[in-house]
Design a protein around this motif. Structure first.
Motif, PDB file in Angstrom:
ATOM      1  N   THR A 100      15.689  46.980  12.641  1.00 43.03           N
ATOM      2  CA  THR A 100      14.995  47.104  11.590  1.00 43.03           C
ATOM      3  C   THR A 100      15.645  47.525  10.320  1.00 43.03           C
ATOM      4  N   VAL A 101      15.381  47.724   9.152  1.00 43.59           N
ATOM      5  CA  VAL A 101      16.874  48.235   8.262  1.00 43.59           C
ATOM      6  C   VAL A 101      15.969  49.399   7.569  1.00 43.59           C
ATOM      7  N   ILE A 102      16.566  50.553   7.457  1.00 39.83           N
ATOM      8  CA  ILE A 102      15.456  52.125   7.187  1.00 39.83           C
ATOM      9  C   ILE A 102      15.745  51.968   5.593  1.00 39.83           C
ATOM     10  N   VAL A 103      15.254  52.759   4.732  1.00 38.66           N
ATOM     11  CA  VAL A 103      15.515  52.816   3.278  1.00 38.66           C
ATOM     12  C   VAL A 103      15.620  54.617   3.684  1.00 38.66           C
ATOM     13  N   PRO A 104      17.129  54.890   3.245  1.00 40.43           N
ATOM     14  CA  PRO A 104      16.867  56.703   3.236  1.00 40.43           C
ATOM     15  C   PRO A 104      15.573  56.758   1.690  1.00 40.43           C
ATOM     16  N   PHE A 105      15.275  57.994   1.812  1.00 38.71           N
ATOM     17  CA  PHE A 105      13.870  57.720   1.061  1.00 38.71           C
ATOM     18  C   PHE A 105      13.281  59.278   0.613  1.00 38.71           C
ATOM     19  N   ASP A 106      13.769  59.952  -0.719  1.00 40.90           N
ATOM     20  CA  ASP A 106      13.677  61.201  -1.606  1.00 40.90           C
ATOM     21  C   ASP A 106      12.155  61.335  -1.074  1.00 40.90           C
ATOM     22  N   PHE A 107      11.073  61.909  -0.424  1.00 42.05           N
ATOM     23  CA  PHE A 107      10.192  62.214  -0.741  1.00 42.05           C
ATOM     24  C   PHE A 107       9.573  63.407  -1.668  1.00 42.05           C
ATOM     25  N   GLU A 108      10.304  63.796  -2.053  1.00 40.94           N
ATOM     26  CA  GLU A 108      10.235  64.609  -3.275  1.00 40.94           C
ATOM     27  C   GLU A 108       9.648  63.960  -4.472  1.00 40.94           C
ATOM     28  N   ALA A 109      10.857  63.309  -4.934  1.00 42.81           N
ATOM     29  CA  ALA A 109      11.407  62.027  -6.271  1.00 42.81           C
ATOM     30  C   ALA A 109      10.210  61.300  -5.820  1.00 42.81           C
ATOM     31  N   GLN A 110       9.591  60.358  -4.531  1.00 38.05           N
ATOM     32  CA  GLN A 110       9.069  59.190  -4.184  1.00 38.05           C
ATOM     33  C   GLN A 110       9.667  58.170  -4.478  1.00 38.05           C
ATOM     34  N   ARG A 111      11.024  58.077  -4.597  1.00 34.74           N
ATOM     35  CA  ARG A 111      11.803  56.896  -4.630  1.00 34.74           C
ATOM     36  C   ARG A 111      12.814  56.436  -3.493  1.00 34.74           C
ATOM     37  N   PRO A 112      13.440  55.535  -3.053  1.00 32.02           N
ATOM     38  CA  PRO A 112      15.103  55.764  -2.632  1.00 32.02           C
ATOM     39  C   PRO A 112      15.862  56.698  -3.003  1.00 32.02           C
ATOM     40  N   ARG A 113      16.674  56.201  -1.742  1.00 33.93           N
ATOM     41  CA  ARG A 113      17.650  57.803  -2.127  1.00 33.93           C
ATOM     42  C   ARG A 113      18.898  56.604  -1.607  1.00 33.93           C
ATOM     43  N   ARG A 114      19.981  56.879  -1.584  1.00 30.48           N
ATOM     44  CA  ARG A 114      21.683  56.553  -1.316  1.00 30.48           C
ATOM     45  C   ARG A 114      22.054  56.992  -0.125  1.00 30.48           C
ATOM     46  N   ILE A 115      22.686  56.546   1.098  1.00 30.70           N
ATOM     47  CA  ILE A 115      22.832  57.460   1.677  1.00 30.70           C
ATOM     48  C   ILE A 115      24.661  58.087   1.417  1.00 30.70           C
ATOM     49  N   THR A 116      24.433  59.456   2.210  1.00 34.90           N
ATOM     50  CA  THR A 116      25.141  60.612   1.666  1.00 34.90           C
ATOM     51  C   THR A 116      26.246  60.139   3.152  1.00 34.90           C
ATOM     52  N   ALA A 117      27.178  60.320   2.220  1.00 37.99           N
ATOM     53  CA  ALA A 117      28.433  61.288   2.909  1.00 37.99           C
ATOM     54  C   ALA A 117      28.420  61.223   4.375  1.00 37.99           C
ATOM     55  N   GLU A 118      27.689  62.554   4.863  1.00 40.27           N
ATOM     56  CA  GLU A 118      26.854  62.675   5.943  1.00 40.27           C
ATOM     57  C   GLU A 118      26.933  62.323   6.968  1.00 40.27           C
ATOM     58  N   GLU A 119      25.337  61.669   6.291  1.00 36.58           N
ATOM     59  CA  GLU A 119      24.763  60.032   6.671  1.00 36.58           C
ATOM     60  C   GLU A 119      26.002  58.804   6.952  1.00 36.58           C
ATOM     61  N   ARG A 120      26.361  58.618   5.913  1.00 35.85           N
ATOM     62  CA  ARG A 120      27.237  56.718   6.579  1.00 35.85           C
ATOM     63  C   ARG A 120      28.033  57.562   7.825  1.00 35.85           C
ATOM     64  N   GLU A 121      28.959  58.784   7.502  1.00 34.21           N
ATOM     65  CA  GLU A 121      29.657  58.945   8.771  1.00 34.21           C
ATOM     66  C   GLU A 121      29.284  59.591   9.951  1.00 34.21           C
ATOM     67  N   PHE A 122      27.672  59.690  10.403  1.00 36.96           N
ATOM     68  CA  PHE A 122      27.138  59.629  11.804  1.00 36.96           C
ATOM     69  C   PHE A 122      26.858  58.045  11.348  1.00 36.96           C
ATOM     70  N   LEU A 123      26.208  57.715  10.877  1.00 32.29           N
ATOM     71  CA  LEU A 123      26.011  56.449  11.531  1.00 32.29           C
ATOM     72  C   LEU A 123      27.015  55.250  11.663  1.00 32.29           C
ATOM     73  N   GLN A 124      28.477  55.655  10.812  1.00 28.75           N
ATOM     74  CA  GLN A 124      29.375  54.854  11.652  1.00 28.75           C
ATOM     75  C   GLN A 124      29.735  54.736  12.707  1.00 28.75           C
ATOM     76  N   GLU A 125      29.152  56.135  13.374  1.00 28.35           N
ATOM     77  CA  GLU A 125      29.967  56.317  15.189  1.00 28.35           C
ATOM     78  C   GLU A 125      29.071  55.410  16.305  1.00 28.35           C
ATOM     79  N   TYR A 126      28.252  54.542  15.301  1.00 25.99           N
ATOM     80  CA  TYR A 126      27.033  54.499  15.816  1.00 25.99           C
ATOM     81  C   TYR A 126      26.982  52.667  15.626  1.00 25.99           C
ATOM     82  N   THR A 127      27.678  52.562  14.931  1.00 22.97           N
ATOM     83  CA  THR A 127      28.186  50.786  14.818  1.00 22.97           C
ATOM     84  C   THR A 127      29.031  50.315  15.635  1.00 22.97           C
ATOM     85  N   ASP A 128      28.243  48.761  16.122  1.00 17.32           N
ATOM     86  CA  ASP A 128      28.845  47.885  17.062  1.00 17.32           C
ATOM     87  C   ASP A 128      29.473  46.407  16.535  1.00 17.32           C
ATOM     88  N   ASP A 129      30.529  47.370  16.139  1.00 20.75           N
ATOM     89  CA  ASP A 129      31.710  46.090  15.672  1.00 20.75           C
ATOM     90  C   ASP A 129      32.593  45.645  16.476  1.00 20.75           C
TER      91      ASP A 129
END
Length: 144
Positions: A100-129
């Motif tokens: 699944t490809v997931i896009v972080p989304f700002d629902f208030e602004a109604q547009r995609p957003r960048r991944i935050t540093a905290e989110e990136r750090e969390f996701l990297q813990e689960y990267t199966d490299d």
């Protein structure tokens, strides 16, 4: 590291042949994804949307009273999207592989957003490299 979700099977998941209906697997993936992303200690508070699903059915899953395991891990992290991979399985027996490809989304602004540093750090813990698919640092454009 992989996230493991124990997914219960329900009577309504069954088709006329006693197998879990193929469409139901998408709901199973959703349940695993929600269990992974929305936890008290870490979550995507600002929201996200699914951009794409790919699913490969390997074998039929016969309905039973005990759960099936769904292993979930991150295969790619980009500037404004990330990809999750899944295996629906019992031990070495794999019923479904998916991504699944997931896009972080700002629902208030109604547009995609960048991944935050905290989110990136969390996701990297689960990267199966183990297979070399760790974050490549590639940037991508975000719609304005």
């Amino acid at each position: 590291m992989r996230h493991i979700y124990r997914c219960p099977l329900r009577w309504a998941d069954m088709d006329a042949y006693g197998h879990v209906n193929n469409v139901v697997f998408l709901r199973y993936l959703e349940e695993a994804r929600i269990d992974f992303l929305f936890r008290p200690d870490k979550d995507f508070q600002q929201g996200s949307v699914v951009a794409r699903h790919e699913i490969d059915y390997k074998r039929q899953l016969v309905h039973r009273h005990h759960p099936v395991d769904i292993e979930l891990w991150v295969t790619e992290i980009r500037a404004a999207s990330f990809t999750l991979a899944y295996e629906v399985k019992d031990g070495d027996r794999i019923y479904v592989t998916a991504s699944t490809v997931i896009v972080p989304f700002d629902f208030e602004a109604q547009r995609p957003r960048r991944i935050t540093a905290e989110e990136r750090e969390f996701l990297q813990e689960y990267t199966d490299d183990a297979d070399g698919t760790a974050d490549d640092g590639e940037e991508e454009a975000v719609a304005a």
